[in-house]
Design a protein around this motif. Sequence first.
Motif, short mmCIF file in Angstrom:
data_model
loop_
_atom_site.label_atom_id
_atom_site.label_comp_id
_atom_site.label_asym_id
_atom_site.label_seq_id
_atom_site.Cartn_x
_atom_site.Cartn_y
_atom_site.Cartn_z
N ASN A 30 0.84 -1.19 0.00
CA ASN A 30 0.00 0.00 0.00
C ASN A 30 0.88 1.24 0.00
O ASN A 30 1.02 1.92 1.02
N SER A 32 2.18 4.89 -0.14
CA SER A 32 1.51 6.14 0.22
C SER A 32 2.54 7.24 0.32
O SER A 32 3.74 6.99 0.47
N ASN A 45 4.85 2.29 3.13
CA ASN A 45 3.75 1.34 2.97
C ASN A 45 2.83 1.50 4.15
O ASN A 45 3.21 1.24 5.29
N VAL A 48 -3.36 -1.48 5.69
CA VAL A 48 -4.61 -1.61 4.96
C VAL A 48 -5.67 -2.05 5.96
O VAL A 48 -5.54 -3.11 6.57
N GLN A 59 -9.81 1.13 -3.73
CA GLN A 59 -8.52 1.38 -4.36
C GLN A 59 -8.61 2.76 -4.97
O GLN A 59 -9.46 3.02 -5.82
N GLN A 151 -2.61 7.06 -1.49
CA GLN A 151 -2.28 5.69 -1.14
C GLN A 151 -3.13 4.78 -2.00
O GLN A 151 -4.11 5.21 -2.61
N ARG A 152 -2.75 3.52 -2.07
CA ARG A 152 -3.50 2.59 -2.93
C ARG A 152 -4.85 2.22 -2.30
O ARG A 152 -5.87 2.21 -2.98
N TYR A 153 -4.83 1.88 -1.03
CA TYR A 153 -6.04 1.41 -0.36
C TYR A 153 -6.48 2.42 0.70
O TYR A 153 -5.66 2.90 1.49
#
Length: 388
Positions: A30, A32, A45, A48, A59, A151-153
């Motif tokens: 993840n 960020s 990272n 999550v 996402q 961030q991804r999640y």
Amino acid sequence: MAPSFLDPQLSTPITTTKHTADTLATPLPNPSLQVTADHNLKCVNAPVYAPKHGEVLLQIKATGICGSDLHFWKSGRIGELIFMGDCIIGHEAAGVVLKCGDGVSHLRPGDRVAVEPGVPCETCFLCNDGRYNLCEDVQFAGVYPYAGTMQRYKVHPAKWVHKLPDNTTYVEGALLEPLSVVMRGMQVAGLQLGRGAVVCGAGPIGLIALGAARASGAHPIVITDLEPARLAFAKEFVPSCITYQVDKSLDAEGNAKAIRALFGKEEYFAPETVLECTGVESSVCTACYTARRGGAVVVIGVGKAVMNNLPFMHISMAEIDLRFINRYRDTWPPAIACMSGGILDLKKLVSHTFPLEKAADALQLCADSSKPSIKILIVDEVDATLDE
């Protein structure tokens, strides 16, 4: 060289394989971008989290860089909003639903959504009065201590995400947040068909305000800026607008006089509304001198905490209605309608895109005035899945 993505607690990549009370197992990192309390950028990272009751796990597919992100990075505060520690930034976002918590019935995995970043308390008198944008207990993404969208999640309350139509991209979905800022400004300003208006500042918010004012029927519209390149872009974006390059050799009254001259000699045709989109004190002063007597100045831009040189007696004697906005309320559905219905095409504003892993580079470019940019977005092309 940008730092590697490391978990801030473990200093190793996250490879969680089972649930805890709060986190969700995922085989993917993840990445960020955080702003630190000592005004640095840090790539880590992030954990999550599992969506709780009424929440969804997203996402984030696109996040726009806002001037407030730069303010928090460079100065650590905007007014009373202070970064007391490290925090993931970003709040102009769209993404896809990956998982729904209990009690979520109007969304399902795979839904494409835009994120309304402010989550009000919904219990104070302001929220009960419908003015939730003024809630003092709002949890706003990307404002310490609430993690943002770079961030991804990200977990977010399902009530504060909005489905995107099929003809609206993630990039356009991310642009709904700055459009909402402008729409709130227009609500406060009350632009009228065929009435003159001025937009101060040809940055992203000013350009969106220009397009929105044109769509509202305001005419003529003058847009101002210091930079000829930005004004040239504004003319391409809205060909019917009139551009004015701010003259550094003139004071606020001098520039205002020159701007007003563009509307003609009669006081009646002087601009009734000024949308101030820079937050710069000298520009706010110019805006106050520019509006016709009995007109309105709406300050949309973010400025310094205290301004000492506002022309108080001019504002008073001319009955200039000096107004302000704080973010937005009830703007996402109409903003989506504007975007999907073709009323506004904001894709032209996107000058650069960066992958999520290079988010720090994107902020560096946005802050570098020697390298022109309009709107910079961070996109995540990874096809994220959950392996629980």
